[in-house]
Motif scaffolding. Structure first.
Motif, PDB file in Angstrom:
ATOM      1  N   ASN A  45      -3.510  -0.454  -2.257  1.00 58.04           N
ATOM      2  CA  ASN A  45      -2.483   0.163  -1.700  1.00 58.04           C
ATOM      3  C   ASN A  45      -1.458   0.411  -2.675  1.00 58.04           C
ATOM      4  N   ALA A  46      -0.647   1.548  -2.797  1.00 53.72           N
ATOM      5  CA  ALA A  46       0.244   1.738  -3.540  1.00 53.72           C
ATOM      6  C   ALA A  46       1.639   0.689  -3.424  1.00 53.72           C
ATOM      7  N   PHE A  47       1.785   0.106  -2.237  1.00 55.84           N
ATOM      8  CA  PHE A  47       2.815  -0.879  -1.753  1.00 55.84           C
ATOM      9  C   PHE A  47       2.369  -2.376  -1.972  1.00 55.84           C
ATOM     10  N   GLN A  48       1.020  -2.321  -2.441  1.00 55.16           N
ATOM     11  CA  GLN A  48       0.598  -3.812  -2.692  1.00 55.16           C
ATOM     12  C   GLN A  48       0.582  -3.961  -4.431  1.00 55.16           C
ATOM     13  N   ARG A  49       1.063  -3.347  -4.812  1.00 53.03           N
ATOM     14  CA  ARG A  49       0.718  -3.397  -6.435  1.00 53.03           C
ATOM     15  C   ARG A  49       1.586  -4.595  -7.087  1.00 53.03           C
ATOM     16  N   LYS A  50       1.417  -4.538  -8.332  1.00 50.83           N
ATOM     17  CA  LYS A  50       2.145  -5.850  -8.853  1.00 50.83           C
ATOM     18  C   LYS A  50       3.553  -5.485  -9.080  1.00 50.83           C
ATOM     19  N   PHE A  51       3.911  -4.133  -9.719  1.00 49.60           N
ATOM     20  CA  PHE A  51       5.507  -3.814 -10.087  1.00 49.60           C
ATOM     21  C   PHE A  51       6.061  -2.732  -9.269  1.00 49.60           C
ATOM     22  N   VAL A  52       5.580  -3.123  -7.850  1.00 52.46           N
ATOM     23  CA  VAL A  52       6.228  -1.990  -6.563  1.00 52.46           C
ATOM     24  C   VAL A  52       7.706  -2.297  -6.554  1.00 52.46           C
ATOM     25  N   ASN A  53       8.140  -3.707  -6.906  1.00 50.98           N
ATOM     26  CA  ASN A  53       9.507  -3.850  -6.538  1.00 50.98           C
ATOM     27  C   ASN A  53      10.242  -2.861  -7.566  1.00 50.98           C
ATOM     28  N   GLU A  54      10.029  -3.356  -8.846  1.00 55.07           N
ATOM     29  CA  GLU A  54      10.524  -2.705  -9.839  1.00 55.07           C
ATOM     30  C   GLU A  54      10.536  -0.958  -9.699  1.00 55.07           C
ATOM     31  N   VAL A  55       9.451  -0.553  -9.201  1.00 50.91           N
ATOM     32  CA  VAL A  55       9.526   1.105  -9.140  1.00 50.91           C
ATOM     33  C   VAL A  55      10.527   1.320  -8.105  1.00 50.91           C
ATOM     34  N   ARG A  56      10.469   0.562  -6.757  1.00 52.35           N
ATOM     35  CA  ARG A  56      11.508   0.610  -5.888  1.00 52.35           C
ATOM     36  C   ARG A  56      13.081   0.720  -6.479  1.00 52.35           C
ATOM     37  N   ARG A  57      13.311  -0.162  -7.171  1.00 54.34           N
ATOM     38  CA  ARG A  57      14.507  -0.426  -7.912  1.00 54.34           C
ATOM     39  C   ARG A  57      14.839   1.022  -8.668  1.00 54.34           C
ATOM     40  N   CYS A  58      13.740   1.495  -9.447  1.00 59.04           N
ATOM     41  CA  CYS A  58      13.903   2.718  -9.992  1.00 59.04           C
ATOM     42  C   CYS A  58      14.397   3.728  -9.481  1.00 59.04           C
TER      43      CYS A  58
END
Lengths: 856, 104
Positions: A45-58
């Motif tokens: 799932n798109a929300f369970q990927r590794k760098f999802v936090n960074e993407v959200r911060r961006c």
């Protein structure tokens, strides 16, 4: 062979990246833009990927930047766009960026809040100021009326009433009659006359008035005055027009009712002292407060402006940075994590020729990140077809887009673009042949090409302009070819040049000319030089009454000649494809019969056309080769295909050349034999081959069975295999049948389709002639100085129509027909177009897309 | 057969230069193949287009049908070309004729 003839050779690669170095490496690859990553986490799932936090911060940073941009645009501050392309910042810099944006956003929000509060305050005070000023007038009128009453007794009450009351409804206001109303404020107070004053939107006034009247049964009295200057609404920033009103009424009940109504209509009520002295004092106070507020407001605005100006300098740069970071993390999300968690594994499509450059970029990335372990790039075997990647430049790009619009070439399939570069403008020019119109087109395109850089930098969002600008090289070539074909057609704005002197003479004497309105020159006499006009069509035809008859024959023939050659070219390109893919079977079972079919029928017809041009000439001596005996090529061809004997006029020879009937029959029979050849040969051969292989296979099996344990297994599989074999065979027959029918019928219909070259060229020539005769000719008729003025106006009209209809609309229609001729008639002969486009991970593309989406 | 040699040779050589000679001269580079193909196709298509126009008029089966006023105008305006081309004895006839026309 060079680029673009086929798509680039691609390979699937596996990429091992050290966790620390991954970010820098991907950033380098993004700058390069030559690698297409495959998603290895499809099931995640798109929300369970590794760098999802960074993407959200961006995303959050991007939102803040957009907010800043909006504020900057609101203030009309120019944003500095240096066009520089900063590299993606290191991950640790992200925190700094975040902090900066956070600070800026908070500051801005605070300033905005303050400004809004101040503005609201300011608005209230301004409204109060207006109320005090306007109500002063009402009260003044009141006093004036009172004085009148004192001087003139009872009579004056009516005039006073009129001064105070514009509505006669007020007459019924109280039982006491109008007299009491007119009494001064003292009197009013005695009668418990009260009032409220306020401000309301101007457009609400009529409804407000009606409401008051109905709700209070006419027991209130409303006066209003408009505020001339518009006021700013602090929440939306719009300029609104408002009015001051004052309502007089009696009693508490009415008061609550009136107040409710005011509330309902969003009118703001302000306290308004009754005594004039109080009012004056209040007005003074209000004025000073307004002044104070103004200075504070100015300072706030200044502060806001300073903040925004500072931000505007960097905002584009920041946008680029944030978008790059986001793109990198998105890409990293596609990667697989190694078991040890120290490595990221990526799979990517890479052009084989660029592996070196990619490795260099990876090394740069590793160095930048300070990691000691170099990344590893391994070539892998691919089980799916690689994507199609055509390296284009600014010239070939537009042509490639035309082809891709039909279908992206299959991997390594022959690419029609290099041939289209010339054949497209050429076929277009056959339909658009006019030196004048071609020159207009070429000049426009040449201007775009010469001003390429400044025009490209402007980045217009006008779609039509972008289409023209994107296709500037196509338009340029189309214009140049149109000039050439126009020269051959000898046609410039429907007139002809007589450069080489017409090869037709007029040898009539005076009386013949006077007696006959029309005279047809005879080519077999001295009217004709004996040799044709050296370059293009003789100018005499432009003035001839039977011009169309001559041009139709000529243009129809060239359409077919060029069409057949174009199709033959397409078929021969299919040979290159078969050779490249080592498909011997298709060469013998498809290409050769196709070629024979096309040559023996249609190329033969083309040869007949040339024979007719050579063998029949104007003569009185030899009847069989005179114009009288010239056969119609089309009828000859139809008779040939239907095996009918040719018919002709008396005294003429049936044959154009000796043995024609026999040769024609032979050609037709062979051509028709090609149909079953195309239809059956390939499936039968394939099936036979399969059977052979099958036998070989089962022979081996028999050998194996002798001493093998799994001997019992194969027979169980046999019936199923047979079924699928039959299925494949029937499918193959159907496929081949469709293919054959398409080709055979297509040859006929496509040949006929090329007649559009003739039709459009004729229509274009006729239209431009009509325009000349109907419009510009009128301007050339009168001779005096008035004629000059008329010509000026008529020329403007003619020029507008020429550019608008003949160049733009006719050009567009000719363009579309050319596109069709390439897509259907040409490409159907060899092009399958089932590929997928190569979509490299490239910052350039990502930034372009982002810029476009924000503009929209 | 009514072809005259000179225009045929000139046009053929011209387009042969474009279609055969220039492609040899194209400098080496990534786009060499594309430029060569473009030049060859230009030469072929343009030559073919000229050839068709030439051959279609080589043996005209019909003559142009002209209005008498057009014929008069032709005789008046295109005379200089007749003089330049000293090919035909009819030139003198037509000059006489044109002079007559001018008198009218």
């Amino acid at each position: 062979m060079g680029s673009l003839f086929r798509s680039e050779e691609m390979t699937l690669c596996q990429l091992f990246l050290q966790s620390e170095a991954a970010y820098a490496c991907v950033s380098e690859l993004g700058e390069l833009g030559l690698v297409q990553f495959r998603d290895l986490n499809r099931d995640v799932n798109a929300f369970q990927r590794k760098f999802v936090n960074e993407v959200r911060r961006c995303d959050e940073m991007e939102r803040k930047l957009r907010y800043l941009e909006k504020e900057i645009k609101k203030d009309g501050i120019p944003m500095l766009d240096t066009g520089e392309n900063p590299e993606a910042p290191q991950p640790r810099e992200m925190i700094d960026l975040e902090a900066t944006f956070e600070k800026l956003e908070n500051e801005l929000r605070e300033v905005n809040q303050n400004a809004e509060a101040l503005k609201r305050n300011f608005l209230e005070l301004t409204e109060l100021k207006h109320i005090l000023r306007k109500t002063q007038v009402f009260f003044d009128e009141c006093r004036y009326a009172l004085r009148l009453q004192q001087e003139g007794g009872l009579n004056s009450t009516e005039s006073m009433t009129r001064a105070l009351i514009s509505d006669d409804s007020i007459v019924r206001q109280t039982n006491a009659g109008p007299v009491q109303l007119g009494v001064d404020m003292e009197g009013a107070r005695k009668l418990m006359m009260r009032f409220v004053a306020g401000v309301i939107l101007r457009e609400r006034i009529p409804a407000f008035e009606r409401m008051l009247w109905r709700a209070c049964r006419g027991n209130v009295f409303l006066r209003q005055a408009e505020i001339e200057t518009p006021l700013e609404d602090p929440s939306t920033g719009d300029q609104v027009y408002k009015s001051v009103f004052i309502i007089f009424f009696q009693g508490d009940q009415l008061k609550t009712r009136v107040k409710k109504i005011c509330e309902g209509f969003r009118a703001t009520l302000y306290p308004c002292p009754e005594a004039p002295a109080d009012r004056r004092e209040m007005a003074m106070g209000v004025m000073t407060r307004i002044e104070d507020l103004n200075t504070v407001l100015g300072q706030t605005q200044d502060h806001r402006h300073r903040v925004l100006v500072a931000a505007a300098k960097n905002i584009k740069n920041w946008f680029v940075k944030v978008r790059k970071i986001k793109a990198i993390y998105h890409t990293l999300n596609l990667f697989n994590l190694d078991v040890t968690q120290k490595c990221l594994i990526a799979e990517c499509w890479v052009p084989v020729l660029d592996i070196e450059t990619i490795q260099l970029a990876l090394r740069r990335g590793t160095e930048r990140s300070g990691s000691s372990v170099p990344p590893i790039l391994n070539r892998m075997d691919a089980f799916v077809d690689p994507p199609t990647y055509n390296k284009t430049n600014k010239f070939t790009n537009a042509f490639q887009n035309l082809i891709d619009a039909y279908g992206v070439a299959s991997y390594r399939e022959i690419n029609p673009t290099p041939y289209t570069i010339i054949t497209f403008p050429f076929l277009f020019a056959i339909m658009f042949g006019d030196m004048g119109h071609g020159a207009i087109m070429a000049i426009f395109a040449a201007w775009m090409v010469l001003q390429e850089k400044p025009l490209a930098a402007k980045k217009s969002d006008n779609e039509i302009w972008n289409i023209f600008f994107g296709g500037r090289y196509i338009i340029l070539l189309m214009g140049l070819f149109s000039i050439y074909t126009g020269f051959i057609y000898n046609d410039i704005f429907s007139k002809s040049f007589n450069i080489f002197s017409s090869h037709w003479l007029t040898n009539y004497n005076k009386s013949t000319i006077h007696e006959n309105k029309f005279l047809q020159l005879n080519p077999s006499t001295a009217d004709y030089w004996g040799t044709p006009y050296p370059l293009g069509i003789d100018p005499v035809w432009q003035m001839a009454d039977n011009k169309i008859v001559f041009l139709n024959g000529y243009k129809m023939k060239i359409s077919i000649i060029i069409g057949v050659l174009h199709m033959l070219f397409g078929v021969s390109l299919s040979l290159k494809n078969y050779k490249y893919f080592k498909n011997q079977l298709s060469i013998y079972c498809e290409f050769i019969p196709q070629l024979i079919f096309l040559c023996f029928l249609f190329l033969y017809m083309v040869l007949l056309m040339f024979l007719k041009w050579i063998l029949y000439y104007p003569t009185d001596a030899n009847v069989t080769s005179s114009p009288y005996c010239a056969p119609s090529i089309l009828i000859t061809f139809i008779n040939m295909v239907l095996f009918k004997p040719s018919t002709t006029f008396p005294k003429c020879d049936v044959n154009i050349y000796g043995g024609q009937q026999f040769i024609q029959k032979a050609l037709t029979v062979i051509a028709f034999l090609c149909i079953p050849w195309m239809l059956l040969a390939k499936p039968i051969l394939v099936m036979r081959n399969e059977k052979k292989e099958h036998q070989l296979l089962s022979n081996n099996h028999v050998g194996g069975e002798n001493g093998d344990i799994e001997g019992g297994l194969p027979p169980a599989q046999h019936p199923q295999e047979n079924k699928s074999d039959e299925h494949a065979a029937s499918e193959m027959f159907i496929h081949q049948g469709i293919h054959t029918i398409e080709y055979v019928l297509g040859s006929v219909s496509h040949t006929a389709s090329y007649l559009r070259l003739w039709a459009l060229s004729l229509a274009h020539a006729q239209l431009s002639e009509v325009l000349w005769n109907m419009v510009l000719k009128n301007g050339l008729m009168s001779e005096s100085w008035v004629g000059g003025i008329i010509l000026w106006a008529v020329f403007a009209f003619w020029a507008v129509l020429t550019v608008g209809i003949l160049v733009m609309m006719e050009g567009l229609s000719a363009f579309l027909h050319t596109l069709r001729l390439h897509w259907v008639e040409f490409q159907s002969k060899f092009y399958s177009g089932l590929g997928e486009t190569f979509q490299p991970f490239s910052f350039e593309i990502i930034l372009d897309q982002a810029a476009q989406s924000t503009e929209e | 057969m009514g072809a005259s040699i000179i225009p045929c040779i000139i046009m053929t050589i011209l387009w042969a230069i474009v279609g055969i000679f220039l492609p040899i001269l194209v400098p080496k580079g990534p786009n060499r193949g594309i430029i060569q193909v473009a030049l060859i196709l230009t030469g072929v298509t343009c030559w073919l287009f000229w050839l068709c126009a030439y051959m279609a008029q080589m043996n005209p089966l019909i003559g142009p049908k002209l209005k008498n006023t057009t014929i008069l105008m032709m005789a008046k305006q295109w005379v200089s070309y007749f003089l330049l081309s000293t090919r035909n004895i009819y030139i003198y006839v037509s000059i006489e004729f044109v002079l007559e026309v001018n008198k009218i």
